[in-house]
Design a protein around this motif. Structure first.
Motif, mmCIF file in Angstrom:
data_model
loop_
_atom_site.group_PDB
_atom_site.id
_atom_site.type_symbol
_atom_site.label_atom_id
_atom_site.label_comp_id
_atom_site.label_asym_id
_atom_site.label_seq_id
_atom_site.Cartn_x
_atom_site.Cartn_y
_atom_site.Cartn_z
ATOM 1 N N ARG A 83 0.826 -1.200 0.000
ATOM 2 C CA ARG A 83 0.000 0.000 0.000
ATOM 3 C C ARG A 83 0.863 1.254 0.000
ATOM 4 O O ARG A 83 2.036 1.221 0.383
ATOM 5 C CB ARG A 83 -0.925 0.013 1.225
ATOM 6 N N CYS A 84 0.256 2.349 -0.444
ATOM 7 C CA CYS A 84 0.928 3.649 -0.438
ATOM 8 C C CYS A 84 0.626 4.371 0.872
ATOM 9 O O CYS A 84 -0.483 4.287 1.398
ATOM 10 C CB CYS A 84 0.442 4.500 -1.610
ATOM 11 N N ARG A 85 1.603 5.103 1.361
ATOM 12 C CA ARG A 85 1.401 5.871 2.581
ATOM 13 C C ARG A 85 0.564 7.124 2.305
ATOM 14 O O ARG A 85 -0.182 7.575 3.173
ATOM 15 C CB ARG A 85 2.739 6.263 3.202
ATOM 16 N N GLU A 86 0.714 7.664 1.097
ATOM 17 C CA GLU A 86 -0.025 8.862 0.749
ATOM 18 C C GLU A 86 -1.133 8.516 -0.241
ATOM 19 O O GLU A 86 -0.917 7.779 -1.205
ATOM 20 C CB GLU A 86 0.912 9.919 0.148
ATOM 21 N N PHE A 87 -2.320 9.077 -0.008
ATOM 22 C CA PHE A 87 -3.490 8.749 -0.824
ATOM 23 C C PHE A 87 -3.265 9.089 -2.294
ATOM 24 O O PHE A 87 -3.715 8.368 -3.189
ATOM 25 C CB PHE A 87 -4.716 9.500 -0.289
ATOM 26 N N LYS A 88 -2.540 10.168 -2.570
ATOM 27 C CA LYS A 88 -2.328 10.608 -3.954
ATOM 28 C C LYS A 88 -1.552 9.582 -4.773
ATOM 29 O O LYS A 88 -1.612 9.594 -6.018
ATOM 30 C CB LYS A 88 -1.597 11.943 -3.980
ATOM 31 N N ASP A 89 -0.804 8.703 -4.120
ATOM 32 C CA ASP A 89 -0.010 7.706 -4.836
ATOM 33 C C ASP A 89 -0.794 6.429 -5.139
ATOM 34 O O ASP A 89 -0.362 5.633 -5.984
ATOM 35 C CB ASP A 89 1.231 7.336 -4.018
ATOM 36 N N SER A 90 -1.909 6.228 -4.455
ATOM 37 C CA SER A 90 -2.658 4.966 -4.594
ATOM 38 C C SER A 90 -3.176 4.768 -6.011
ATOM 39 O O SER A 90 -3.077 3.669 -6.573
ATOM 40 C CB SER A 90 -3.818 4.938 -3.595
ATOM 41 N N SER A 94 -1.997 1.746 -8.534
ATOM 42 C CA SER A 94 -3.019 0.781 -8.942
ATOM 43 C C SER A 94 -3.123 0.715 -10.459
ATOM 44 O O SER A 94 -3.207 -0.378 -11.044
ATOM 45 C CB SER A 94 -4.364 1.164 -8.332
#
Length: 227
Positions: A83-90, A94
């Motif tokens: 998983r990514c720590r920052e939402f913008k990277d998710s 994906s």
């Protein structure tokens, strides 16, 4: 003369029935051995590699990746999920995993904040099959690993002090910073650098760093495994 009570037709078929079972066993053993060797190879690399599917489930994570995925890295493993720590990277991650698995696309992602970012290469493996997977190759945090530096030092007969200077240079330190770290005059560091260059045949610090950069990225056999 035939002396068995078993009809000849049945007797001749017995080895043929056993053959498929034997071949299946050999295939399973070969697959298990291949998986074993692959795991060993990945553990020797001084690059963090994570094998996973498009859903983000981790199939294998080597030692270098476990060391890299600390609190400062934009990626983390929760249970068996990446998983990514920052939402913008998710979203970008994906999309990259799906494109790799479904379309065979490779890409370079830069994840994290401007202050703490990291590059990740996404590589498709066995796409369009039931066991499709994706390989993530993580960015190394230093130009040259400990083992490669030691090999280089032994190969060219560097002194312990010269080896420390080499390590500092490979970490991006300037000669002035190296002098401050070691508590010596910058002229001393420059003399040590000149000696390293003379022994290795490098015409400049840039050439010296290039020689380090192309060394095989292997992890030291004295490493401490992470549970």
């Amino acid at each position: 003369m035939w002396t068995s009570n078993t009809p000849p037709a049945l007797a001749s078929n017995a080895p043929l029935e056993a053959a498929p079972r034997s071949q299946a066993t050999e295939r399973r053993q070969a697959e298990s051995l291949s998986s074993h060797w692959l795991s060993l190879v990945l553990e020797e690399l001084d690059y963090g590699v994570v094998l996973l599917n498009a859903a983000g489930r981790v199939l294998h994570c080597n030692l270098a990746a476990k060391r890299s995925l600390d609190d400062a890295h934009p990626l983390q493993i929760c249970g068996n999920q990446l998983r990514c720590r920052e939402f913008k990277d998710s979203g970008p991650l994906s999309d990259a995993l799906a494109a790799a698995e479904q379309e065979g696309r490779r890409c370079l992602l830069r994840l994290g904040s401007e202050e703490q970012s990291s590059n990740v290469v996404v590589v498709p493996l066995n796409r369009n099959v039931s066991q499709a997977a994706v390989l993530l190759v993580l960015e190394r945090r230093q130009l040259c690993g400990e083992l490669a530096t030691q090999w280089f030092a032994l190969r060219y007969g560097l002194t312990p002090t010269e080896t420390e200077v080499l390590k500092a240079l490979s970490a991006g330190a300037r000669p002035g910073s190296v002098a401050e770290q070691q508590g010596v005059a910058i002229s001393t560091v420059r003399t040590q650098i000149q000696s390293i260059r003379a022994k290795s045949g490098a015409d400049s610090i840039s050439e010296l760093l290039r020689q380090l950069a192309v060394l095989p990225p292997l992890i030291s056999a004295l490493r401490m495994d992470i549970n």
